[in-house]
Design a protein around this motif. Sequence first.
Motif, PDB file in Angstrom:
ATOM      1  N   VAL A  79       0.947  -1.339  -0.132  1.00 17.25           N
ATOM      2  CA  VAL A  79      -0.138   0.022   0.098  1.00 17.25           C
ATOM      3  C   VAL A  79       0.723   1.119   0.091  1.00 17.25           C
ATOM      4  O   VAL A  79       0.605   2.350  -0.656  1.00 17.25           O
ATOM      5  CB  VAL A  79      -0.950   0.179   1.094  1.00 17.25           C
ATOM      6  CG1 VAL A  79      -1.801   1.530   1.606  1.00 17.25           C
ATOM      7  CG2 VAL A  79      -2.160  -1.168   1.083  1.00 17.25           C
ATOM      8  N   VAL A  80       2.146   1.251   0.720  1.00 19.73           N
ATOM      9  CA  VAL A  80       2.646   2.380   0.993  1.00 19.73           C
ATOM     10  C   VAL A  80       3.629   2.679  -0.380  1.00 19.73           C
ATOM     11  O   VAL A  80       3.526   3.655  -1.054  1.00 19.73           O
ATOM     12  CB  VAL A  80       3.884   2.378   2.032  1.00 19.73           C
ATOM     13  CG1 VAL A  80       4.764   3.253   1.872  1.00 19.73           C
ATOM     14  CG2 VAL A  80       3.148   1.966   3.426  1.00 19.73           C
TER      15      VAL A  80
ATOM     16  N   LEU B  78       1.051   3.943  -3.004  1.00 18.93           N
ATOM     17  CA  LEU B  78       0.629   5.389  -2.765  1.00 18.93           C
ATOM     18  C   LEU B  78       1.893   6.282  -3.282  1.00 18.93           C
ATOM     19  O   LEU B  78       1.874   7.416  -3.711  1.00 18.93           O
ATOM     20  CB  LEU B  78       0.435   5.684  -1.166  1.00 18.93           C
ATOM     21  CG  LEU B  78      -0.998   5.187  -1.046  1.00 18.93           C
ATOM     22  CD1 LEU B  78      -1.196   4.963   0.588  1.00 18.93           C
ATOM     23  CD2 LEU B  78      -2.257   5.983  -1.373  1.00 18.93           C
ATOM     24  N   MET B  79       3.194   5.800  -2.800  1.00 14.89           N
ATOM     25  CA  MET B  79       4.253   6.508  -3.126  1.00 14.89           C
ATOM     26  C   MET B  79       4.413   6.707  -4.744  1.00 14.89           C
ATOM     27  O   MET B  79       4.699   7.851  -5.170  1.00 14.89           O
ATOM     28  CB  MET B  79       5.605   6.125  -2.744  1.00 14.89           C
ATOM     29  CG  MET B  79       5.936   6.228  -1.203  1.00 14.89           C
ATOM     30  SD  MET B  79       7.532   5.559  -0.672  1.00 14.89           S
ATOM     31  CE  MET B  79       8.733   6.624  -1.251  1.00 14.89           C
TER      32      MET B  79
END
Lengths: 210, 225
Positions: free
Chosen positions: A34-35, A38-39
């Motif tokens: 997820v990170v 999103l990044m």
Amino acid sequence: MVSVELPEELSKRSIRRPRKGMLRQSAARRRIAVVLALMALVTGAVMPSAGADPYNIGGSEGGRVPDNWDHTFCISGTFPSSVFWHAVYGMANMDDQSGPFYDTHVGNCTSTTDVIITYANDSSWSAYGQYVCDDFNSAGECEQARIWLNDPRLTYDYQWKSISCHETGHTGGLTHSPNSCMTKYGYDVTTAYWFLLYHQDHVNHLNCRC
Amino acid sequence: MPTSSYFRRAAIGLGVALATAGGLSSCQQGDSADQSKEVVAESDTTEDLKQMFEGLHASYDPAPSPDALAEQSDLVVSGSVVDVIPGRTYDDGLSRTVTFVVQVGDELTAADQPEQAYVEMWIPGSLPPEEVQRYFPPDLPVSFFLIEAPTAEEISVDDERAGRPEGAPLYMPVSPQGFWVGAPQGRLLMPLDHQEFPDVDISEVLPPASEYPPSVLVPGEGDGK
């Protein structure tokens, strides 16, 4: 709208009941995914993409952006009939591959002709072809360009077509870029591959002259 | 269905991503600000010289070494451009060349050293000679690998004898590798190929050097573009 394709493990629910350790592992992996997603989304949206587009137009490795999409062209010098159609291949190809560019052959070269295709017959000149913008307008756009195709250096029909495609690409403003006839030096010096077409990204730039 | 903890994690992720992106972005802005300062600081006539050749490209077979390029050339000279004069015109009347008058300081291949060499050049935008001359101060070192320019029998020119004194041979660079300019701060320019190399002396790309310096990329041996 930017879409992010999530890893398979995030988009599918597991049918089998996972063991505890596996659950912790997959949750951690999910968090990381997820990170990362999103990044990718955020950096793509806010960060400038310096040098990200090698298929651009203009700049030191590119031709001058032309003043319009109308590419009238004339012939200077006498091309042998056996290579004439190879020499004008670049004009026809740009017309075919791009949307708004259209080529029109004119009998005489005048100050309003957009591209002058010039026959060169110089065996000691170590160039396959050359492009120069001879006339700029006040906006820095090219009003008239001249390209040369150097006969003694062009042995095969695919070389003629490839260099014609390359030099004509510069008249559309295209820059040197890999995997297309706009590759620097006119051909891929590592694979000795001669390309006959533009990359789709080139076409996008040609279509907007931007 | 996503749980509230999922959204919490996503929010944390977004925060991390924004912070990272912001950090990277500001780093990048810092870099570009430094670079622009550098460019301004180094701004000189050679920067304009580089830009002058934008709009000119040749596709060519790059030579692997200065020696190899010299073998393809009729004449290799070092010196300075002392004058730029009107050159020949194509018979369609639409393109005019200029001639660089090169005061030869060192001649590297021929037996008879000419005092001056006349080099035919294409300048994008058909800039007038006096405009071109501005970019070549007398102390700017240049080197040329030259071949004889095509004669009126080989190309259609209006004024075959233009661009040099009567009887003097007219040359042109053998390829984009055939024109080098030694710029301030140890930079080396290759204007016809739009390249600049830091910390390279102009003598390193001339015979008898049997290879180019490592920072001067030899295509096919690392460039591959």
